[in-house]
Scaffold this motif. Structure first.
Motif, PDB file in Angstrom:
ATOM      1  N   LYS B   5      22.524  -1.502   6.260  1.00 38.32           N
ATOM      2  CA  LYS B   5      23.441  -2.604   5.968  1.00 38.32           C
ATOM      3  C   LYS B   5      24.771  -2.212   6.586  1.00 38.32           C
ATOM      4  O   LYS B   5      25.276  -1.118   6.323  1.00 38.32           O
ATOM      5  CB  LYS B   5      23.651  -2.771   4.467  1.00 38.32           C
ATOM      6  N   ILE B   6      25.322  -3.109   7.397  1.00 38.83           N
ATOM      7  CA  ILE B   6      26.603  -2.804   8.029  1.00 38.83           C
ATOM      8  C   ILE B   6      27.675  -3.723   7.457  1.00 38.83           C
ATOM      9  O   ILE B   6      27.513  -4.940   7.450  1.00 38.83           O
ATOM     10  CB  ILE B   6      26.537  -3.024   9.549  1.00 38.83           C
ATOM     11  N   PHE B   7      28.760  -3.123   6.958  1.00 38.74           N
ATOM     12  CA  PHE B   7      29.884  -3.914   6.462  1.00 38.74           C
ATOM     13  C   PHE B   7      31.094  -3.658   7.337  1.00 38.74           C
ATOM     14  O   PHE B   7      31.308  -2.546   7.800  1.00 38.74           O
ATOM     15  CB  PHE B   7      30.216  -3.534   5.020  1.00 38.74           C
ATOM     16  N   SER B   8      31.900  -4.682   7.526  1.00 44.61           N
ATOM     17  CA  SER B   8      33.101  -4.510   8.333  1.00 44.61           C
ATOM     18  C   SER B   8      34.343  -4.586   7.474  1.00 44.61           C
ATOM     19  O   SER B   8      34.482  -5.464   6.633  1.00 44.61           O
ATOM     20  CB  SER B   8      33.153  -5.617   9.392  1.00 44.61           C
ATOM     21  N   GLY B   9      35.256  -3.648   7.692  1.00 46.15           N
ATOM     22  CA  GLY B   9      36.584  -3.750   7.082  1.00 46.15           C
ATOM     23  C   GLY B   9      37.378  -4.748   7.896  1.00 46.15           C
ATOM     24  O   GLY B   9      36.872  -5.311   8.869  1.00 46.15           O
ATOM     25  N   SER B  10      38.663  -4.986   7.519  1.00 44.18           N
ATOM     26  CA  SER B  10      39.392  -6.016   8.260  1.00 44.18           C
ATOM     27  C   SER B  10      40.127  -5.482   9.484  1.00 44.18           C
ATOM     28  O   SER B  10      40.807  -6.232  10.158  1.00 44.18           O
ATOM     29  CB  SER B  10      40.356  -6.762   7.332  1.00 44.18           C
ATOM     30  N   SER B  11      39.978  -4.176   9.825  1.00 37.67           N
ATOM     31  CA  SER B  11      40.755  -3.643  10.943  1.00 37.67           C
ATOM     32  C   SER B  11      40.226  -4.083  12.309  1.00 37.67           C
ATOM     33  O   SER B  11      41.008  -4.302  13.225  1.00 37.67           O
ATOM     34  CB  SER B  11      40.770  -2.118  10.893  1.00 37.67           C
ATOM     35  N   HIS B  12      38.915  -4.226  12.462  1.00 36.16           N
ATOM     36  CA  HIS B  12      38.357  -4.499  13.805  1.00 36.16           C
ATOM     37  C   HIS B  12      37.040  -5.255  13.680  1.00 36.16           C
ATOM     38  O   HIS B  12      35.975  -4.727  14.010  1.00 36.16           O
ATOM     39  CB  HIS B  12      38.145  -3.176  14.528  1.00 36.16           C
ATOM     40  N   PRO B  13      37.088  -6.496  13.189  1.00 34.38           N
ATOM     41  CA  PRO B  13      35.845  -7.237  12.953  1.00 34.38           C
ATOM     42  C   PRO B  13      35.068  -7.491  14.251  1.00 34.38           C
ATOM     43  O   PRO B  13      33.842  -7.552  14.230  1.00 34.38           O
ATOM     44  CB  PRO B  13      36.328  -8.565  12.342  1.00 34.38           C
ATOM     45  N   ASP B  14      35.780  -7.574  15.343  1.00 40.23           N
ATOM     46  CA  ASP B  14      35.123  -7.837  16.631  1.00 40.23           C
ATOM     47  C   ASP B  14      34.156  -6.714  16.995  1.00 40.23           C
ATOM     48  O   ASP B  14      33.008  -6.948  17.370  1.00 40.23           O
ATOM     49  CB  ASP B  14      36.219  -7.987  17.691  1.00 40.23           C
ATOM     50  N   LEU B  15      34.615  -5.472  16.876  1.00 38.90           N
ATOM     51  CA  LEU B  15      33.758  -4.325  17.205  1.00 38.90           C
ATOM     52  C   LEU B  15      32.578  -4.266  16.256  1.00 38.90           C
ATOM     53  O   LEU B  15      31.439  -4.016  16.662  1.00 38.90           O
ATOM     54  CB  LEU B  15      34.565  -3.023  17.140  1.00 38.90           C
ATOM     55  N   SER B  16      32.829  -4.522  14.955  1.00 37.02           N
ATOM     56  CA  SER B  16      31.745  -4.489  13.977  1.00 37.02           C
ATOM     57  C   SER B  16      30.678  -5.512  14.338  1.00 37.02           C
ATOM     58  O   SER B  16      29.474  -5.227  14.236  1.00 37.02           O
ATOM     59  CB  SER B  16      32.269  -4.811  12.577  1.00 37.02           C
ATOM     60  N   GLN B  17      31.106  -6.688  14.765  1.00 38.73           N
ATOM     61  CA  GLN B  17      30.146  -7.734  15.136  1.00 38.73           C
ATOM     62  C   GLN B  17      29.325  -7.286  16.340  1.00 38.73           C
ATOM     63  O   GLN B  17      28.104  -7.462  16.369  1.00 38.73           O
ATOM     64  CB  GLN B  17      30.894  -9.039  15.458  1.00 38.73           C
ATOM     65  N   LYS B  18      29.986  -6.667  17.324  1.00 39.77           N
ATOM     66  CA  LYS B  18      29.264  -6.191  18.520  1.00 39.77           C
ATOM     67  C   LYS B  18      28.222  -5.148  18.131  1.00 39.77           C
ATOM     68  O   LYS B  18      27.095  -5.140  18.645  1.00 39.77           O
ATOM     69  CB  LYS B  18      30.231  -5.585  19.529  1.00 39.77           C
ATOM     70  N   ILE B  19      28.611  -4.250  17.215  1.00 40.76           N
ATOM     71  CA  ILE B  19      27.681  -3.206  16.786  1.00 40.76           C
ATOM     72  C   ILE B  19      26.478  -3.841  16.098  1.00 40.76           C
ATOM     73  O   ILE B  19      25.321  -3.492  16.369  1.00 40.76           O
ATOM     74  CB  ILE B  19      28.374  -2.210  15.833  1.00 40.76           C
ATOM     75  N   ALA B  20      26.757  -4.793  15.217  1.00 40.20           N
ATOM     76  CA  ALA B  20      25.667  -5.444  14.496  1.00 40.20           C
ATOM     77  C   ALA B  20      24.753  -6.182  15.465  1.00 40.20           C
ATOM     78  O   ALA B  20      23.527  -6.118  15.360  1.00 40.20           O
ATOM     79  CB  ALA B  20      26.236  -6.403  13.456  1.00 40.20           C
ATOM     80  N   ASP B  21      25.355  -6.876  16.446  1.00 31.86           N
ATOM     81  CA  ASP B  21      24.562  -7.611  17.447  1.00 31.86           C
ATOM     82  C   ASP B  21      23.622  -6.665  18.182  1.00 31.86           C
ATOM     83  O   ASP B  21      22.444  -6.962  18.383  1.00 31.86           O
ATOM     84  CB  ASP B  21      25.475  -8.302  18.476  1.00 31.86           C
ATOM     85  N   ARG B  22      24.129  -5.509  18.578  1.00 31.53           N
ATOM     86  CA  ARG B  22      23.289  -4.557  19.318  1.00 31.53           C
ATOM     87  C   ARG B  22      22.129  -4.062  18.486  1.00 31.53           C
ATOM     88  O   ARG B  22      21.080  -3.701  19.005  1.00 31.53           O
ATOM     89  CB  ARG B  22      24.121  -3.380  19.792  1.00 31.53           C
ATOM     90  N   LEU B  23      22.339  -4.000  17.166  1.00 32.38           N
ATOM     91  CA  LEU B  23      21.250  -3.535  16.311  1.00 32.38           C
ATOM     92  C   LEU B  23      20.378  -4.687  15.844  1.00 32.38           C
ATOM     93  O   LEU B  23      19.417  -4.478  15.101  1.00 32.38           O
ATOM     94  CB  LEU B  23      21.836  -2.796  15.092  1.00 32.38           C
ATOM     95  N   GLY B  24      20.707  -5.905  16.271  1.00 36.15           N
ATOM     96  CA  GLY B  24      19.907  -7.060  15.879  1.00 36.15           C
ATOM     97  C   GLY B  24      20.026  -7.379  14.406  1.00 36.15           C
ATOM     98  O   GLY B  24      19.073  -7.852  13.778  1.00 36.15           O
ATOM     99  N   LEU B  25      21.214  -7.100  13.827  1.00 36.00           N
ATOM    100  CA  LEU B  25      21.396  -7.340  12.394  1.00 36.00           C
ATOM    101  C   LEU B  25      22.561  -8.295  12.165  1.00 36.00           C
ATOM    102  O   LEU B  25      23.405  -8.475  13.033  1.00 36.00           O
ATOM    103  CB  LEU B  25      21.712  -6.019  11.679  1.00 36.00           C
ATOM    104  N   GLU B  26      22.611  -8.860  10.954  1.00 37.86           N
ATOM    105  CA  GLU B  26      23.793  -9.615  10.530  1.00 37.86           C
ATOM    106  C   GLU B  26      24.734  -8.649   9.826  1.00 37.86           C
ATOM    107  O   GLU B  26      24.280  -7.721   9.165  1.00 37.86           O
ATOM    108  CB  GLU B  26      23.390 -10.678   9.487  1.00 37.86           C
ATOM    109  N   LEU B  27      26.032  -8.893   9.922  1.00 39.50           N
ATOM    110  CA  LEU B  27      26.975  -8.086   9.153  1.00 39.50           C
ATOM    111  C   LEU B  27      26.815  -8.417   7.674  1.00 39.50           C
ATOM    112  O   LEU B  27      26.526  -9.555   7.326  1.00 39.50           O
ATOM    113  CB  LEU B  27      28.416  -8.407   9.559  1.00 39.50           C
TER     114      LEU B  27
END
Lengths: 373, 285
Positions: B5-27
């Motif tokens: 499960k990947i959660f994003s803090g508010s500092s860099h949501p863009d990077l978190s989304q990219k990471i989740a996309d690469r793993l084929g997961l939703e944040l």
């Protein structure tokens, strides 16, 4: 060990300080100037200079703390008041405490008149008990003792594995009522919700007055809403559950219309609470009390957070005066709203520091405090 | 078997989304906000019981606020019975204040390197790379720079500050020859950029034909952007450990290397119990 000084009814600086081998040093770790005021007052009462330290934020927003005198072997007191950047205030304190620990201070006592995140001390949905996190961080950073005032929940003391002195502001607020409200004997102490009824009663007892409690709609302020975990879990489908094992659901609470239990007609109403932050509930309570016949309405609270538009709402409301202590700096809010008055509690904080440093008993500071205060 | 499960803090949501996309997961669903008294509030919006949780938060922007948010999120996940909680902190805050306290964690730490991604960028974007020279803007970065130079099979140089007397401004001295070469300055972070701008001037006056700067963390605080605009760089390249969109609007020389695949791969390997050290020398595709 120095002999105990006589009860300090009237304190005049400089007080008798036991100069242990190391001595003591008092720092404030706040970068905002307004937050250092209380620290300066306390140091004045104790007849010492504040310790030399530089606290600032670098261009990249990191906090930097540079202590400019030796703390080796000394009793260090770090006075930290909450500013509008509460997370930065916490970091400043942690860095200061850690720096003192790694510089071999003999003891490090934190003086946090208002303990931050104390409203987040219960489980809410999938939240975190932030006060416990605060306590763990401070102890880990090297705090050996904590002095605070009117903790929102006394149980927070249990989150620490170091001694915690939870001082009370009520004697000062009671003194204000007796000296500044001319016909206080015609007053009623009011709890704006059942949650603060105990506090209202402890004030009323000491002034020999009656109490009133407001109950009803518009009660659930976000911060104290505890829904915890649904236990047992709410039943979604009936398919998989054998009828004989159905667990009865909790009946949802009814929200009755606002009512005032107790008589305020023709009296002065004094609403007491520990924190005044978002003022919606106070303003609504004042309206209700006015409708029920109260001719003057005071609000007395220890910690005046008064965030955002609070001063404006107070100015426009039926409240006549808001009295808070100087645990939290509020000069700006006072300029916006002349109804706000301040009671100075630096005396009890400086006395606590003196007694801890001299190894004297603190029980004198807790006389006249009821169990429910 | 726990899920990621990947959660994003508010500092860099863009990077978190990219990471989740690469793993084929939703944040994961989480609400982060501040009360009116500026206290941070975090509510995890889905069950994490028994799951392998990763929280992505970079030490940038309002660092103290983001740090507190991260701590509260970690605490919330632990209390909600997550099986394991891992913090993914692309740019680690306060790293410069305690240079001597590197080993103060009691938990496993994987300090990934941007180096493989940097090498890839150089080969793909600098035509003259075979004849370039890698330069360190201070003596402390010599190891970092020689490592890159060796892998590209090119030369290196370094700049060091010489203080002749007290109260005199430091003199910058170039050690190595950059005449007629494309110079690539390499450092771990760019904060106010005073040092790298001076270094660039030095390199041009010593005969370099072009100067690039490649920096892992682009903090760019204070006068950094205007200094870069006035300096003689061909390009200033940073990774996206820190959000750069806003700054790129004010400075056309800034280019960004995406490192989300390195972090995503590290998460995947950690979750599967595989070795992470492969990432120290390879960039995942």
């Amino acid at each position: 060990r120095a002999p105990s000084s006589p009860p300090p009814e009237e304190l005049t600086p400089p007080l008798y300080m036991n100069h242990t081998k190391g001595g003591l040093v008092i720092f404030t770790a706040n970068s905002h100037a307004s937050s250092r005021e209380l620290g300066k007052r306390i140091a004045e009462r104790l007849g010492v200079e504040l310790g030399k330290v530089q606290v600032y934020q670098e261009a990249n927003r990191e906090t930097r703390v540079q202590i400019q005198e030796s703390v080796r072997g000394k009793d260090v007191f770090v006075i930290q008041t909450v500013s509008k950047d509460v997370n930065t205030t916490i970091m400043e304190m942690l860095i200061m405490v850690y720096a003192c620990r790694t510089s071999c201070a003999r003891s490090i006592t934190g003086v946090l008149p208002y303990f931050p995140y104390s409203k987040q001390c219960k489980m809410r949905k999938r939240g975190s008990i932030v006060s416990k996190l605060m306590a763990s961080m401070m102890c880990k950073a090297g705090l050996t003792h904590l002095i605070t005032m009117d903790l929102h929940q006394k149980e927070i003391q249990g989150f620490f594995n170091i001694p915690v002195d939870n001082l009370r502001a009520s004697p000062f607020l009671l003194q204000y009522i007796q000296e500044e409200i001319p016909d206080y004997r015609n007053a009623v102490i009011v709890a704006k919700s059942p949650a603060s009824a105990k506090r209202a009663q402890s004030f009323a007892e000491r002034l020999r007055l009656g109490i009133a409690v407001i109950h009803g709609e518009a009660q659930d302020a976000e911060s104290d809403q505890v829904d915890g975990r649904h236990s047992p879990p709410t039943v979604k489908t009936t398919g998989a559950i054998h009828p004989s094992m159905e667990i009865p659901l909790l009946i949802p609470k009814e929200k009755p219309p606002i009512s005032v239990v107790g008589d305020v007609g023709g009296r002065i109403a004094i609403i007491v609470d520990d924190i005044i932050d978002d003022v919606d509930s106070f303003v609504a309570a004042a309206e209700t009390l006015k409708e029920r016949g109260a001719y003057k309405i005071f609000v007395m609270a220890t910690h005046g957070l008064l965030s955002c538009e609070a001063p404006r709402f107070i100015e426009e409301s039926a409240i006549d005066e808001v009295v808070v202590t100087n645990t939290i700096p509020h000069e700006l809010q006072k300029l916006q709203c002349p109804k706000i008055k301040t009671v100075d509690i630096s005396m009890i904080l400086s006395e606590a520091i003196r007694r801890i440093h001299n190894g004297e008993s603190m029980s004198y500071l807790f006389r006249n405090i009821g169990v429910d205060d | 078997m726990p899920n990621i499960k990947i959660f994003s803090g508010s500092s860099h949501p863009d990077l978190s989304q990219k990471i989740a996309d690469r793993l084929g997961l939703e944040l994961g669903k989480v609400v982060t906000k501040k009360f009116s008294n500026q206290e941070t509030c975090v509510e995890i919006g889905e069950s994490v019981r028994g799951e392998d949780v990763y929280i992505v938060q970079s030490g940038c922007g309002e660092i103290n606020d983001n740090l507190m948010e991260l701590l509260i999120m970690i605490n919330a996940c632990k209390i909600a019975s997550a099986s394991r909680v891992t913090a993914v902190i692309p740019c680690f805050p306060y790293a410069r204040q305690d240079k001597k306290d590197k080993g103060f964690f009691d938990i496993p730490v994987d300090n990934l390197y941007a180096e493989p991604a940097v090498l890839k960028w150089i080969k793909e974007n600098i035509p003259e790379w075979k004849n370039c020279i890698i330069v360190s803007p201070d003596a402390g970065g010599a190891k970092r720079v020689t490592s890159i130079a060796d892998r590209l099979n090119v030369d290196f140089a370094l700049i060091h500050k010489e203080r002749k007397k007290a109260n005199e401004v430091d003199r910058m001295v170039l050690v190595g020859d950059v005449t007629d070469r494309v110079a690539i300055l390499v450092d771990d972070m760019a904060d106010t950029c005073g040092t790298i701008c001076h270094a660039a001037d030095k390199l041009i006056s010593a005969g370099a034909t072009k100067v690039y700067a490649i920096l892992t963390h682009g903090i760019f605080s204070g006068p950094a952007i205007s200094r870069i605009n006035n300096a003689c760089f061909e390009a200033v390249v940073v990774t996206n450990t820190i959000p750069q969109e806003e700054k790129m609007k004010h400075c056309s020389k800034i280019q960004v290397i995406d490192i989300s695949m390195i972090l995503a791969e590290a998460i995947r390997r950690t979750h599967n119990g595989e070795s992470v050290s492969y990432l120290f020398s390879h960039v995942p595709l």
